[in-house]
Write a protein that holds these residues in place. Structure first.
Motif, short mmCIF file in Angstrom:
data_model
loop_
_atom_site.label_atom_id
_atom_site.label_comp_id
_atom_site.label_asym_id
_atom_site.label_seq_id
_atom_site.Cartn_x
_atom_site.Cartn_y
_atom_site.Cartn_z
N GLU A 38 -16.13 -56.52 -17.85
CA GLU A 38 -17.44 -56.76 -17.24
C GLU A 38 -18.13 -58.02 -17.73
N ASN A 39 -17.70 -58.57 -18.88
CA ASN A 39 -18.25 -59.86 -19.31
C ASN A 39 -17.20 -60.96 -19.26
N GLY A 40 -16.14 -60.69 -18.49
CA GLY A 40 -15.11 -61.71 -18.32
C GLY A 40 -14.33 -61.99 -19.59
N TYR A 41 -14.23 -60.99 -20.46
CA TYR A 41 -13.57 -61.17 -21.76
C TYR A 41 -14.16 -62.37 -22.49
N SER A 42 -15.46 -62.34 -22.66
CA SER A 42 -16.20 -63.44 -23.29
C SER A 42 -15.58 -63.85 -24.61
N VAL A 43 -15.44 -65.16 -24.81
CA VAL A 43 -14.86 -65.66 -26.05
C VAL A 43 -15.76 -65.43 -27.25
N ALA A 44 -17.00 -64.98 -27.01
CA ALA A 44 -17.91 -64.67 -28.11
C ALA A 44 -17.63 -63.30 -28.71
N GLY A 45 -16.76 -62.52 -28.10
CA GLY A 45 -16.47 -61.17 -28.59
C GLY A 45 -15.37 -61.17 -29.63
N ASN A 46 -15.50 -60.27 -30.61
CA ASN A 46 -14.51 -60.15 -31.69
C ASN A 46 -13.63 -58.92 -31.58
N GLN A 47 -13.98 -58.01 -30.69
CA GLN A 47 -13.21 -56.79 -30.52
C GLN A 47 -13.04 -56.51 -29.02
N TYR A 48 -11.96 -55.79 -28.69
CA TYR A 48 -11.72 -55.41 -27.30
C TYR A 48 -12.21 -53.99 -26.99
N PHE A 49 -12.38 -53.18 -28.03
CA PHE A 49 -12.69 -51.77 -27.82
C PHE A 49 -13.96 -51.38 -28.55
N ASN A 50 -14.67 -50.39 -28.00
CA ASN A 50 -16.00 -50.03 -28.49
C ASN A 50 -15.94 -49.27 -29.81
N VAL A 51 -17.12 -48.98 -30.34
CA VAL A 51 -17.20 -48.42 -31.68
C VAL A 51 -16.55 -47.05 -31.77
N ARG A 52 -16.65 -46.24 -30.75
CA ARG A 52 -16.00 -44.93 -30.80
C ARG A 52 -14.48 -45.09 -30.88
N THR A 53 -13.93 -45.99 -30.09
CA THR A 53 -12.49 -46.23 -30.14
C THR A 53 -12.09 -46.82 -31.48
N GLN A 54 -12.94 -47.66 -32.04
CA GLN A 54 -12.67 -48.21 -33.37
C GLN A 54 -12.56 -47.09 -34.41
N LEU A 55 -13.53 -46.20 -34.40
CA LEU A 55 -13.54 -45.11 -35.38
C LEU A 55 -12.36 -44.16 -35.15
N GLU A 56 -12.07 -43.85 -33.91
CA GLU A 56 -10.93 -42.98 -33.61
C GLU A 56 -9.63 -43.60 -34.13
N GLY A 57 -9.56 -44.94 -34.07
CA GLY A 57 -8.33 -45.63 -34.45
C GLY A 57 -8.20 -45.92 -35.93
#
Length: 388
Positions: free
Chosen positions: A40-59
Motif C-alpha cells: 500500500e505504500n509501494g514498498y517505500s524505501v524508507a521502511g526497514n521491515q516488511y512485516f508488522n509488529v505482531r508478525t515480528q513477535l510471532e517470528g
C-alpha cells in the motif's frame, strides 16, 4: 508453519532460557519496527521491515525499536520525519503489542524508543498506562543496574513484569522508574554502517564508554547492543546524504553463512570473545530475511523453538494480516516516494549532459539549471540521514 498450542514452560521460545538472566540471552531486535515496506505504500524505501509488529513477535523478535516524534503535543511513530514515513500513533502500536503479550504470558519483550523530539517522560507515560503496558513494565530495584543484577526470565514472568522499556532521552526514573534511560543500561556499537566487513564490537554510545579503550568499562556496566544493519546511499551522485536500509545486503548479513563478510554468526561470536560474556541485543533490518532468528537460537543454545510462527522468507504475495500497519499509519507520509519520481529525471538529464561533453548548448545549460533547482528542493526536504 502452523501455530501450535502455547507452551507456558517455554520462556522466550524455549524452556532452557527460563533460568537465565535477562542479560545473559540474545534478543533479536527489529530495527525501526513500525516502519514498513508494504504494497500500500509501494514498498517505500524508507521502511526497514516488511512485516508488522505482531508478525515480528510471532517470528521470535523480542526487541522492538522505533522513533517517537512530537506531532502537535502527541507522540507519533515517524522515521526521521512524519512526511517521509509515518508509522502511526504510538497508542495504536502499543495496543498491538499488549494484545500479543496477553496471549503469550511466558515471553519477555523489550522496547527501545528513540525520543527524537525529547518529549518528557511524563507526557509519554499515559500512553503506556492507557494501553495496559505500564502494568507489565519492569522497574529495577535501583537505577541503574549492572548486567549481573538483572533477574532471570522466569523471575520476570512470575512477577508479571515482563516488559523492559528503554527511552533514549528525557527519562525520569525517580518518578517513572519503569521507563529506563537507555544509555545507563546498554552500550551500542556504531549504527552508521555502510560496509558489513567493518562491523565492530566496540562501544560507540554513550560517549563515556566509546572506543576500544573503554570497552572493559562498557561491558562491566552495561548490556551490549549490536547494530547489525547497513545503509545504502541514495542520490549520492547529486551531493545528497539520503541513507536507506540496504535490502540487498540484509539477507546476507542476517545469516549464519560464515563465508559472507559481516555475517551474524561470526559477529555474535566475535563480540562474545571481546566482551568476555554472552548475551545482549542484536538489531537488524528485514528480520525475516537471512533467517537471523535461527542464528539467535543457536547462540542461545537450542534448535527446537516453541511458541513460534516463522515469518515468510519473502515479502511478495503475503496475506495482508502479516504486513498490514496500524490503522493510523501513513496518514502523514505521502511525500518521500515522490523523491524517486523526481530524482530519476534529474539523473537522466545529468547523464545526457555527460554524453554531450564539448557540445554544451544553451538547451543543455538550461537542463542543468533545472536539475540543480530540483536537487535544491530535494535537499531542503530530505537533507540528512533517515535517522536510526
Amino acid at each position: 508453519m502452523t501455530k501450535r498450542q502455547y507452551d507456558p514452560s517455554a520462556c522466550n521460545n524455549h524452556p532452557s532460557l527460563c533460568n537465565k538472566k535477562y542479560s545473559e540471552i540474545y534478543h533479536l531486535g527489529a530495527h525501526d519496527s513500525p516502519f514498513l515496506r508494504h504494497p500500500e505504500n509501494g514498498y517505500s524505501v524508507a521502511g526497514n521491515q516488511y512485516f508488522n509488529v505482531r508478525t515480528q513477535l510471532e517470528g521470535g523478535v523480542r526487541l522492538l525499536q522505533g522513533q517517537i516524534h512530537n506531532e502537535g503535543g502527541k507522540p507519533r511513530l515517524c522515521h526521521s520525519d512524519c512526511k517521509m514515513m509515518d508509522g502511526g500513533k504510538l497508542e495504536d502500536y502499543l495496543v498491538e503489542v499488549k494484545s500479543w503479550m496477553d496471549g503469550h504470558p511466558s515471553d519477555v519483550v523489550t522496547m527501545l524508543w528513540v525520543n527524537a523530539d525529547n518529549m518528557p517522560a511524563r507526557d509519554l507515560e499515559k500512553y503506556f498506562a492507557d494501553t495496559g503496558l505500564k502494568n507489565l513494565a519492569y522497574a529495577p530495584p535501583k537505577h541503574p543496574i549492572t548486567p549481573g543484577e538483572w533477574p532471570t526470565l522466569q523471575q520476570m514472568i512470575d512477577s508479571g513484569k515482563r516488559l523492559v522499556l528503554f527511552i533514549s532521552t528525557s527519562a525520569d526514573e525517580a518518578n517513572i522508574p519503569w521507563m529506563l534511560d537507555e544509555f545507563s543500561y546498554m552500550f551500542e556499537t556504531p549504527f552508521e554502517n555502510f560496509d558489513p566487513a567493518k562491523f565492530t564490537c566496540n562501544g560507540d554510545r554513550p560517549g563515556r564508554v566509546k572506543g576500544a579503550e573503554k570497552l572493559n568499562e562498557a561491558v562491566a556496566t552495561r548490556i551490549g547492543f549490536q547494530n547489525r544493519f547497513v545503509y545504502d546511499k541514495r542520490l549520492e551522485e547529486f551531493g545528497l546524504e539520503i541513507y536507506t536500509p540496504h535490502d540487498d545486503l540484509a539477507p546476507k548479513i542476517n545469516s549464519g553463512d560464515q563465508s559472507i563478510p559481516g555475517n551474524m554468526k561470526d559477529g555474535i561470536e566475535k563480540c562474545a570473545t571481546e566482551w568476555g560474556r554472552r548475551g545482549g541485543y542484536i538489531l537488524v533490518d528485514f528480520f525475516n530475511e537471512g533467517n537471523p532468528i535461527a542464528v539467535i537460537d543457536a547462540a542461545n543454545g537450542f534448535k527446537d523453538p516453541r511458541n513460534r510462527v516463522n515469518a515468510p522468507l519473502t515479502f511478495k504475495d503475503q496475506p495482508k494480516n502479516l504486513w498490514q500497519p496500524t490503522k493510523s499509519a501513513g496518514e502523514m507520509s505521502k511525500l518521500f516516494d515522490k523523491v524517486q519520481d523526481v530524482s530519476e529525471p534529474v539523473k537522466d538529464k545529468v547523464e545526457k549532459v555527460e554524453d554531450k561533453v564539448g557540445e554544451v548548448t544553451d538547451d543543455v545549460k538550461e537542463t542543468i539549471e533545472q536539475g540543480k533547482g530540483i536537487i535544491d528542493k530535494i535537499k531542503d526536504t530530505f537533507g540528512g540521514l533517515f535517522g536510526r
